[in-house]
Design an enzyme around this catalytic site. Structure first.
Site, short mmCIF file in Angstrom:
data_model
loop_
_atom_site.label_atom_id
_atom_site.label_comp_id
_atom_site.label_asym_id
_atom_site.label_seq_id
_atom_site.Cartn_x
_atom_site.Cartn_y
_atom_site.Cartn_z
N LYS A 14 -3.16 -4.60 -4.24
CA LYS A 14 -3.47 -6.03 -4.39
C LYS A 14 -3.62 -6.69 -3.01
O LYS A 14 -4.58 -7.41 -2.77
CB LYS A 14 -2.35 -6.74 -5.18
CG LYS A 14 -2.13 -6.19 -6.57
CD LYS A 14 -1.04 -6.94 -7.32
CE LYS A 14 0.34 -6.81 -6.71
NZ LYS A 14 0.91 -5.46 -6.71
N ARG A 126 3.92 2.88 3.55
CA ARG A 126 3.22 1.67 4.00
C ARG A 126 3.93 1.10 5.24
O ARG A 126 5.16 1.09 5.32
CB ARG A 126 3.23 0.61 2.90
CG ARG A 126 2.74 -0.75 3.41
CD ARG A 126 2.58 -1.78 2.34
NE ARG A 126 3.69 -1.79 1.41
CZ ARG A 126 3.63 -2.34 0.19
NH1 ARG A 126 2.52 -2.91 -0.20
NH2 ARG A 126 4.67 -2.30 -0.58
N ARG A 161 8.79 -2.56 5.21
CA ARG A 161 9.43 -3.55 4.34
C ARG A 161 10.74 -3.00 3.79
O ARG A 161 10.84 -1.83 3.45
CB ARG A 161 8.49 -3.90 3.17
CG ARG A 161 7.55 -5.04 3.51
CD ARG A 161 6.44 -5.22 2.50
NE ARG A 161 6.87 -5.24 1.11
CZ ARG A 161 6.06 -5.49 0.09
NH1 ARG A 161 4.78 -5.75 0.32
NH2 ARG A 161 6.50 -5.46 -1.15
N ARG A 172 11.50 -1.56 -8.60
CA ARG A 172 10.29 -2.40 -8.70
C ARG A 172 9.42 -1.94 -9.87
O ARG A 172 8.83 -2.76 -10.57
CB ARG A 172 9.50 -2.34 -7.39
CG ARG A 172 10.20 -3.11 -6.29
CD ARG A 172 9.71 -2.71 -4.92
NE ARG A 172 8.35 -3.09 -4.66
CZ ARG A 172 7.65 -2.69 -3.60
NH1 ARG A 172 8.21 -1.89 -2.72
NH2 ARG A 172 6.42 -3.09 -3.42
#
Ligand code: AP5
Length: 223
Positions: A14, A126, A161, A172
């Site tokens: 996204k 990531r 993160r 999640r």
């Protein structure tokens, strides 16, 4: 003014697609994850409350997130692209009420589909630019920075993160499965709801989404 929505599980792309779309179509990018992370880093009241919830991979409560979003929408005049919002049926219903009360149109709802087995690697590997104004997104294997730990675009350091761990990812995904079906059902009957295969390379996914936006535009409505 209208708002477009990107739906999809954690790591579906996204943010990656949103960054390209907002440049391509001059949209305003509204990522609730980014807004909340900014609140956490500034240690605002909401940030202090959200910090542990986010690190654990759980969802921040609907009223808090709706409040943040509606406050931002009040100040916007351009067309908006939501990334990570709405995430629950309650948020979708509250947004629909808000849009209707403000006379704001709902544009496209693009649902990026990626199977769970591809997502954990994307999330755990990531790295993101620590400069919020840039926020460029990397992957250690598939989109590594030219210099380790440094953003290609702005030279700021890259960060990992706190919720991009294997453990938080499981939580999640649970939050996603707990909330997504009713949310998807809410939008899937609407004419501007589009499913997109998010398993291709980012360029290929982007090309598909651009076509959807262009078709929407030529249907007589500005993106
Ligand atoms: P948020 O920041 O919204 O996180 P998310 O939805 O879990 O999504 P991600 O940012 O992890 O992934 P993405 O889909 O943007 O993928 P990306 O493009 O980065 O939310 C974080 C937290 O905030 C939540 O857990 C919650 O606590 C809170 N929150 C936020 N909104 C909320 C709300 N509305 N209500 C309640 N709580 C809320 O890509 C991921 C990786 O994959 C990158 O490394 C990228 O390089 C790579 N990649 C991207 N596309 C591809 C591709 N096509 N092929 C291969 N790799 C790719």
């Amino acid at each position: 003014m209208k708002v477009h929505i990107l739906l999809g599980p954690p790591g579906s792309g996204k943010g990656t697609q949103a960054k390209r779309l907002v440049e391509h179509f001059s949209l305003v990018h509204l990522s609730t994850g980014d807004i909340l992370r900014d609140a956490v880093s500034k240690e605002t009241e909401i940030g202090l409350r959200a910090k542990a919830i986010m690190a654990a991979g759980k969802l921040v409560d609907d009223d808090t997130v709706n409040g943040l979003v509606f406050a931002r929408l009040q100040d916007e005049t351009g067309n908006v692209l939501f990334d990570g919002y709405p995430r629950t049926l309650q948020q979708a219903e509250a947004l629909a009420d808000f849009l209707s009360a403000q006379g704001i149109e709902l544009g496209l709802v693009v649902d990026i589909e990626v199977p769970e087995e591809a997502l954990e690697d994307r999330v755990v590997k990531r790295r993101v630019c620590s400069n919020n104004a840039c926020g460029d997104i990397y992957h250690l294997d598939r989109k590594p920075p030219k210099t380790a730990g440094v953003c290609d675009k702005c030279g700021s350091s890259l960060k990992h993160r706190s919720d991009d761990t294997a453990e938080a990812f499981k939580s999640r995904m649970k939050a996603f499965y707990d909330t997504f079906k009713p949310l998807q059902a809410f939008y899937s009957g609407k004419p501007n709801y589009k499913r997109v295969d998010g398993t291709g390379m980012p360029d290929a996914v982007f090309a598909t989404v651009v076509k959807i936006f262009e078709a929407h535009e030529t249907s007589g409505e500005r993106v």
